[in-house]
Scaffold this active site. Structure first.
Site, PDB file in Angstrom:
ATOM      1  N   GLY A  37     -31.869  31.873  -6.966  1.00  0.00           N
ATOM      2  CA  GLY A  37     -32.704  32.942  -7.483  1.00  0.00           C
ATOM      3  C   GLY A  37     -32.239  34.272  -6.915  1.00  0.00           C
ATOM      4  N   SER A  59     -25.363  29.788  -5.086  1.00  0.00           N
ATOM      5  CA  SER A  59     -25.793  30.991  -5.777  1.00  0.00           C
ATOM      6  C   SER A  59     -26.542  31.878  -4.767  1.00  0.00           C
ATOM      7  CB  SER A  59     -26.641  30.567  -6.974  1.00  0.00           C
ATOM      8  OG  SER A  59     -26.720  31.577  -7.902  1.00  0.00           O
ATOM      9  N   TRP A  60     -27.783  32.308  -5.080  1.00  0.00           N
ATOM     10  CA  TRP A  60     -28.533  33.050  -4.049  1.00  0.00           C
ATOM     11  C   TRP A  60     -28.677  32.212  -2.781  1.00  0.00           C
ATOM     12  CZ3 TRP A  60     -30.398  36.940  -1.479  1.00  0.00           C
ATOM     13  CH2 TRP A  60     -31.452  36.715  -0.583  1.00  0.00           C
ATOM     14  N   ASP A 112     -17.549  30.323 -13.860  1.00  0.00           N
ATOM     15  CA  ASP A 112     -18.879  30.770 -13.467  1.00  0.00           C
ATOM     16  C   ASP A 112     -19.058  32.214 -13.945  1.00  0.00           C
ATOM     17  OD1 ASP A 112     -21.161  31.688 -12.107  1.00  0.00           O
ATOM     18  OD2 ASP A 112     -20.810  30.353 -10.408  1.00  0.00           O
ATOM     19  N   HIS A 143     -21.479  27.802 -13.640  1.00  0.00           N
ATOM     20  CA  HIS A 143     -22.238  28.145 -12.438  1.00  0.00           C
ATOM     21  C   HIS A 143     -23.114  27.011 -11.902  1.00  0.00           C
ATOM     22  CE1 HIS A 143     -24.421  30.636  -9.631  1.00  0.00           C
ATOM     23  NE2 HIS A 143     -25.569  30.359 -10.212  1.00  0.00           N
TER      24      HIS A 143
END
Ligand code: STX
Length: 315
Positions: free
Chosen positions: A43, A110-111, A266, A294
């Site tokens: 996120g 990711s985050w 990605d 991704h």
């Protein structure tokens, strides 16, 4: 190709009050005597899903997963106050102490990779190693690529939907235009913006887009926290002092075992970021999956992550 471990239920779930305002939800699965791993979701604002447990051998790992501030079963829902990178870093450390863990492996995509780097650089002694995927460092160039100009060249069809809530005269700064709507007092305005913002990400996260994930991301219960919290972190540039902070501080974690798994295609977090991280941290292993985007559910990414967690179980 390796696939997920079987679905399991947590052996323990709990709530931890981390501030006057926020309480976080966490769960532990697998083997209570196993090697601890802390899973950091994406996120920010994405929350957890039961599938995240399945990236680890349940005989070998004590799998600790939590909803970051404001999302999933953490409360208050979608709250932006007292919600910064450094609050989350403190929450992770507080959770570690609460669970009486001395050191853990940090796993994040990711985050979650951004947060894993920020956390480990501030608390290297709490970490045994890092497994990172779909690298994101929340720099202005990365935000610009995905939310303003770049990714739209690859997904012009999905982009048209992303632009819909924003009138042309505000389209020169889409993140700010979205922020105004996502923080509106009008629930309808908030939800319309949240859905469009979240579906844009769902539409671009997989090499082969999936209707199911667009449906999931578009649900208001998911979208509102995801879009509001992401956008809040992005307008605040991740609460970093300078844009290359996570690269500048690599020396603090250079000694730790590290794996970087990255999909070649990605679009959400393009490979340049993983590449730059690896250039700076050459001791870490970079694994490029040539037929993946991704998402951590892409077959090649899943395979590489499970192999990495199996190897790390022996550290
Ligand atoms: N945000 C990318 C990210 O961290 C820029 C992310 N994308 N999707 C997710 O996280 C979830 C799968 C957690 C919803």
């Amino acid at each position: 190709m390796r696939d997920l471990y079987p679905a399991i239920e947590p052996y323990h779930q709990g709530k931890l009050k981390v501030s006057d305002l926020h309480t976080i939800h966490y769960e532990e699965s697998g083997n209570p005597e196993g090697k601890p791993v802390i899973f950091l979701h994406g996120g920010p604002g994405g929350g957890i899903t039961p599938r995240y447990r399945q990236y680890f051998d349940p005989q070998l790992w004590r799998i600790i997963i939590f909803d970051q501030r404001g999302c999933g079963q953490s409360t208050p829902y979608a709250e932006l106050q007292e919600n910064t990178t450094w609050d989350l870093v403190r929450d992770i450390e507080q959770l570690r102490e609460h669970l009486k863990v001395t050191q853990w492996v940090v796993f994040g995509g990711s985050w979650g990779s951004t947060l894993a780097l920020a956390y480990s650089q501030n608390h290297p002694d709490s970490c045994k190693g890092l497994i990172l995927r779909g690298i994101f460092m929340l720099r202005p160039s990365e935000i610009r690529w995905f939310y303003q100009e770049g990714a739209n060249h690859i997904y012009p069809d999905a982009w048209q939907e992303y632009l819909k809530p924003i009138p042309p005269e505000e389209q020169d700064d889409l993140v700010s235009a979205y922020y105004r709507r996502l923080t509106s007092k009008d629930r309808q305005v908030r939800l319309e913006a949240a859905r469009a913002w979240s579906v844009w990400e769902a539409s671009t996260s997989k090499l082969v887009p999936s209707a199911a994930s667009k449906q999931y991301f578009g649900q208001p219960e998911f979208a509102e926290a995801f879009a509001r919290i992401e956008c809040h972190y992005f307008v605040n540039q991740g609460f970093f002092d300078r844009e290359n902070q996570l690269l500048a501080n690599i020396d603090r974690i250079r000694h730790l075992p590290g794996v970087i798994v990255q999909g070649r295609y990605d679009v959400v977090c393009p490979m340049i970021t993983a590449w730059e991280l690896h250039q700076t941290w050459q001791e870490a292993e970079l694994i490029v999956i040539d037929n993946a985007g991704h998402s951590m559910s892409e077959p090649g990414i899943k395979d590489a992550l499970i192999r990495a967690s199996d190897r790390f179980a022996a550290l």
